[in-house]
Write a protein that holds these residues in place. Structure first.
Motif, short mmCIF file in Angstrom:
data_model
loop_
_atom_site.label_atom_id
_atom_site.label_comp_id
_atom_site.label_asym_id
_atom_site.label_seq_id
_atom_site.Cartn_x
_atom_site.Cartn_y
_atom_site.Cartn_z
N ARG A 1 0.84 -1.22 0.00
CA ARG A 1 0.00 0.00 0.00
C ARG A 1 0.86 1.25 0.00
O ARG A 1 0.57 2.22 -0.70
CB ARG A 1 -0.92 0.00 1.23
N SER A 2 1.93 1.23 0.80
CA SER A 2 2.83 2.38 0.88
C SER A 2 3.48 2.64 -0.48
O SER A 2 3.55 3.79 -0.94
CB SER A 2 3.89 2.13 1.95
N ILE A 3 3.95 1.60 -1.13
CA ILE A 3 4.56 1.75 -2.45
C ILE A 3 3.55 2.27 -3.45
O ILE A 3 3.84 3.18 -4.25
CB ILE A 3 5.16 0.40 -2.91
N ARG A 4 2.34 1.72 -3.42
CA ARG A 4 1.29 2.17 -4.33
C ARG A 4 1.01 3.65 -4.14
O ARG A 4 0.92 4.41 -5.11
CB ARG A 4 0.01 1.37 -4.08
N ASP A 5 0.92 4.09 -2.87
CA ASP A 5 0.63 5.50 -2.60
C ASP A 5 1.75 6.41 -3.08
O ASP A 5 1.48 7.48 -3.64
CB ASP A 5 0.37 5.69 -1.10
N ARG A 6 3.00 5.99 -2.87
CA ARG A 6 4.14 6.81 -3.34
C ARG A 6 4.16 6.89 -4.86
O ARG A 6 4.41 7.96 -5.42
CB ARG A 6 5.46 6.24 -2.83
N LEU A 7 3.86 5.79 -5.53
CA LEU A 7 3.80 5.81 -6.99
C LEU A 7 2.69 6.73 -7.48
O LEU A 7 2.86 7.48 -8.44
CB LEU A 7 3.60 4.40 -7.53
N GLN A 8 1.54 6.67 -6.82
CA GLN A 8 0.43 7.53 -7.23
C GLN A 8 0.79 9.00 -7.06
O GLN A 8 0.49 9.82 -7.92
CB GLN A 8 -0.83 7.18 -6.41
N ARG A 9 1.44 9.35 -5.93
CA ARG A 9 1.86 10.74 -5.70
C ARG A 9 2.85 11.18 -6.78
O ARG A 9 2.78 12.30 -7.28
CB ARG A 9 2.45 10.91 -4.31
N ALA A 10 3.79 10.30 -7.14
CA ALA A 10 4.77 10.64 -8.18
C ALA A 10 4.09 10.85 -9.53
O ALA A 10 4.45 11.78 -10.26
CB ALA A 10 5.82 9.52 -8.27
N ASP B 1 0.95 11.80 -9.97
CA ASP B 1 0.15 13.02 -9.87
C ASP B 1 1.01 14.26 -10.03
O ASP B 1 0.58 15.27 -10.58
CB ASP B 1 -0.61 13.05 -8.54
#
Length: 132
Positions: free
Chosen positions: A119-128, A130
């Motif tokens: 989940r943490s990796i997914r969230d960081r990828l999404q922020r990048a 965006d």
């Protein structure tokens, strides 16, 4: 019972099991190499004879792989844990949520810490994405 039918407790050949379950003989042989719980009796000429319990296990493996979304490795872990007396939550009763918030059969074999890391990796990828 006609001359071609066997009793429920009779041993079955690989061809009979393949016909009854829809799993090809080469797949059954492969599963024997991957799942130590699946060990048919071998007789002269290395002919395989499957017991009713073997056939039930084959049907279960087929369901887990084909219908419930498990990988071979996931089924291996599930069967190994059951063999050690471990408790595995069946996918239909899994109460945890997957990464996307949906119920998943992998919840029963993936540690909660691993899900959090993903989940943490997914969230960081999404922020990048965006920010780009």
């Amino acid at each position: 019972m006609s001359g071609n039918e066997k009793s429920d407790g009779a041993f079955r050949t690989i061809g009979e099991v393949a016909t009854a379950t829809g799993v090809a003989p080469h797949v059954l042989r492969y599963w024997e190499t991957r799942f130590p719980e699946l060990r048919p009796v071998t007789r002269a000429g290395n002919r395989r004879y499957y017991r009713p319990a073997d056939v039930a296990l084959i049907e279960r493996i087929q369901r887990l792989l084909g219908t419930e979304g498990y990988t071979v490795k996931g089924v291996q872990k599930l069967l190994a844990a059951e063999g050690r007396g471990g408790k595995i939550v069946p996918p239909s009763a899994a109460s945890e949520q997957s990464i996307d918030g949906e119920s998943s059969p992998m919840n029963s074999v993936v540690a909660p810490e691993t899900i959090e890391v993903i989940r943490s990796i997914r969230d960081r990828l999404q922020r990048a994405l965006d920010a780009a």
